[in-house]
Every structure is written in C-alpha cells, then in structure tokens.
Design an enzyme around this catalytic site. Structure first.
Site, PDB file in Angstrom:
ATOM      1  N   ASP A  43       0.839  -1.195   0.000  1.00  0.00           N
ATOM      2  CA  ASP A  43       0.000   0.000   0.000  1.00  0.00           C
ATOM      3  C   ASP A  43       0.877   1.249   0.000  1.00  0.00           C
ATOM      4  OD1 ASP A  43      -2.872   1.100   0.501  1.00  0.00           O
ATOM      5  OD2 ASP A  43      -1.536   2.227   1.815  1.00  0.00           O
ATOM      6  N   TYR A  48       3.358  10.034   0.769  1.00  0.00           N
ATOM      7  CA  TYR A  48       4.306   9.409   1.704  1.00  0.00           C
ATOM      8  C   TYR A  48       5.752   9.726   1.328  1.00  0.00           C
ATOM      9  CZ  TYR A  48       0.178   6.555   2.944  1.00  0.00           C
ATOM     10  OH  TYR A  48      -1.072   6.117   3.309  1.00  0.00           O
ATOM     11  N   LYS A  77      -2.351   6.333  -3.978  1.00  0.00           N
ATOM     12  CA  LYS A  77      -3.426   7.299  -3.687  1.00  0.00           C
ATOM     13  C   LYS A  77      -3.133   8.670  -4.279  1.00  0.00           C
ATOM     14  CE  LYS A  77      -3.754   4.829   0.659  1.00  0.00           C
ATOM     15  NZ  LYS A  77      -2.350   4.594   1.012  1.00  0.00           N
ATOM     16  N   HIS A 110      -7.206  10.013  -1.887  1.00  0.00           N
ATOM     17  CA  HIS A 110      -6.650   9.861  -0.531  1.00  0.00           C
ATOM     18  C   HIS A 110      -7.562  10.442   0.566  1.00  0.00           C
ATOM     19  CE1 HIS A 110      -2.467   9.322   1.490  1.00  0.00           C
ATOM     20  NE2 HIS A 110      -3.439   9.065   2.349  1.00  0.00           N
TER      21      HIS A 110
END
Ligand code: A2P
Length: 316
Positions: A43, A48, A77, A110
């Site tokens: 994931d 990130y 996302k 997201h």
C-alpha cells in the site's frame, strides 16, 4: 493467502504492507524483505514521499525472479492537490513513473479534501479548495478516465464517510470498489461496514496497530494504547501470539483488508503470521466491546481556522 474478490474476479491479498511513515533509506529494504516473506500487496501513496524507493525495490524483486508483477497487488493514492479532473491522470502517471509500473491494481482518492495545486500540505485557510470549488464527482471522473486508459485496474477512495461515498456513487459510471479507512477495535465503524457490504464496496483497515510512529503533531496527550490493551493482551496470551497479531487477525476475521506498517524484519514476519491465527466468536465478541469511536488520525489538520472543512462534514 486469503483474498478480497472484486466484481471482475480480480483478487486482492487481504494482508498488505503499509508504507506510511516508512522512512526513505528503510522502505526499499522493508518492501524487498516483505516480498521475500510472502507479502503480495503493498500500500503506497504519493504523499508518503517514498514511492521512488519502493519502485526500485519492486523492479528488483520482479527482475530477480522473486515475484511476477501479476502476483503483486499495488495500491496508491491521489493527493489532495490534484483533484481537478484533468490533474488526476497526470498525478497517476507520476506515481507510476516513481513505482516503475505500467499500471496500478488500485488507485484511491486519498481524502475527500482538496487544496491548491501549488500546496502539498495546507497550513493556512487560503491553501484549501472547498468541495464546491473542487467537487468530488469531478475528481471521480478523472479516476474513471484512469481505468479507461488501463492505468488503474480498480478505483476507490480513502477516508470517506458514508455521505461522501453515497455522493460520488450516485453520479459514478464506475462505482467505487474500496474505501480505505482507519479501523481497529477502538474504531470499529460498524455502520460503514454494513453500508459497504450492502453496496459491494471493500474496506481496508489502516492504522491497525494504532500508528504509534505518527508525527508528534498528529498525536494528542493521553491517547489510548491499542497494543497495550488488556483484552487484546489476554487473547494474545491464550494463543501464545503477540497483541499485534490479534489486532491484525481481528481485521481479517471481519473480512477487511489490513495494511500494518513495519520496516523491521522480525515484525514484518510476525505480522504476516497473523494469517495463521484464528479467533473464536467469543474472542471476537470480547474485542467488539472495545469500540469507543477513537480515531488516531482525527483529521483536525483539515479543519484549521477558516478552512472550508469541518470534522462533522469530513466523517459524515
Ligand atoms: P516498526 O516499523 O519499527 O516495526 P500502524 O500499522 O498502525 O501504522 O503501526 C505502525 C507502528 O507499529 C510502527 O511504529 C511499527 O514499528 C509498529 N509495529 C509494526 N508491527 C509491529 C508489531 N508486530 N508489534 C509491535 N509494533 C509493531
């Protein structure tokens, strides 16, 4: 491994590796080790800041023959600053380039929150775009184009309440197939579980271990300690397993995917072993009693003074 089945018969491995908070310099090693252990679901998310390193690890894993691309399930996302219909494909192309992939198995919006394209994380009210300025239905149209172009096999959302899910579903050509939300025994979201079962939407549980490694700004004084909960500890003791394994198995028993984050090889293996555990109806009933609607990822960073978002609207 147990899987979640999609309408076209594609299957998502129920246990995946979370990569939020996995530091650059560590995440590539963690992904390689996870695949070696047997993880087949990773994931990711653009925000990130580690997709390029994950991409290198994925490419190595495939080119060395450790795994085939079609055995992997890769999710990413769309970040909040690319919600306009025509921005979605561009954002996905960037993610694919970073991850060194031709397609994603699953692409998610997201958050049901939008901000200006030049802002990565809003810190002032004027950084936001309201849902009137950036309607979720328009973002969803961009997601559908990604499926039509073969860049994403499945599309869904993350952090959506039932209200926002129902809203995009009402005008969708391709209906959302996944909602990734915070889920653990302190935040069981049973109404969401029921709604998603009724509408053929799968759920993925994030922060299943309580995300203790969240940045300090996302923490509050006196937070509950999920891994230290006595009921969880008692069940773990009875099975001779760890509290983390009980928490992960709780998600799997409820038929939701779960994506624990670890960069530690021992804990990666420990978390993977939760697939072998079975919890009895009595143990699930004991864990059901722990629900106290407690969010670790509370979303207050979207509701700073003057923002067009409120927590009530966000989670409705
Ligand atoms: P680490 O990466 O050092 O293993 P979440 O998945 O809820 O976001 O939680 C991630 C946090 O939980 C990280 O701090 C991670 O640390 C830790 N963690 C992961 N697996 C375990 C485990 N089996 N036991 C205890 N802590 C764990």
């Amino acid at each position: 491994m147990q899987t979640l089945k999609f309408a076209n018969d594609d299957r998502m491995p129920i246990l995946g590796l979370g990569t939020w908070k996995s530091a650059p310099g560590e995440v590539g090693r963690a992904v390689r080790e996870a695949i070696r252990i047997g993880y087949r679901h990773i994931d990711c998310a653009a925000i990130y800041g580690n997709e390029a390193e994950i991409g290198t690890a994925l490419e190595e894993a495939v080119s060395s023959g450790l795994v085939r691309r079609d055995e992997l399930w890769i999710t990413s996302k769309l970040w909040n600053n690319a919600h306009a219909t025509e921005q979605v494909g561009t954002a996905l192309q960037r993610t694919l380039q970073d991850l060194r992939l031709d397609y994603l198995d699953l692409y998610l919006i997201h958050w049901p929150v939008a901000c200006r394209p030049d802002v990565s994380f809003p810190t002032r009210a004027e950084h936001f775009l309201s849902l009137e300025e950036a309607p979720l239905a328009a973002t969803w149209t961009g997601m559908e184009v990604c499926v039509q172009k073969g860049l994403a096999r499945h599309i869904g959302v993350s952090n959506f309440g039932v209200g926002n899910l129902a809203e995009i579903s009402s005008s969708a050509v391709i209906r959302p197939e996944m909602n990734q939300i915070e889920l653990h025994p302190y935040l069981q979201q049973n109404d969401m579980l029921t709604y998603c079962r009724q509408h053929g939407i799968h759920l993925t549980a994030y922060s299943p271990l309580g995300s203790f490694d969240r940045p300090a700004v996302l923490k509050k004084a006196g937070e509950l300690n999920l891994l230290g909960n006595p009921t969880v500890a008692g069940i773990a003791k009875a099975h001779g397993c760890s509290p983390a394994q009980v928490l992960l198995r709780w998600s799997i028993e409820r038929g939701t995917a779960v994506i624990p984050k670890s960069t530690n090889p021992v804990r990666l293996a420990e978390n993977f072993q939760s697939l072998e555990l079975r919890l009895s109806d009595r143990e699930m009933a004991e864990l059901a009693k722990l629900d106290c609607h407690f969010r670790y990822v509370h979303g207050e960073f979207w509701t700073l003074k003057g923002s067009p978002y409120s927590l009530e609207e966000l989670w409705k």
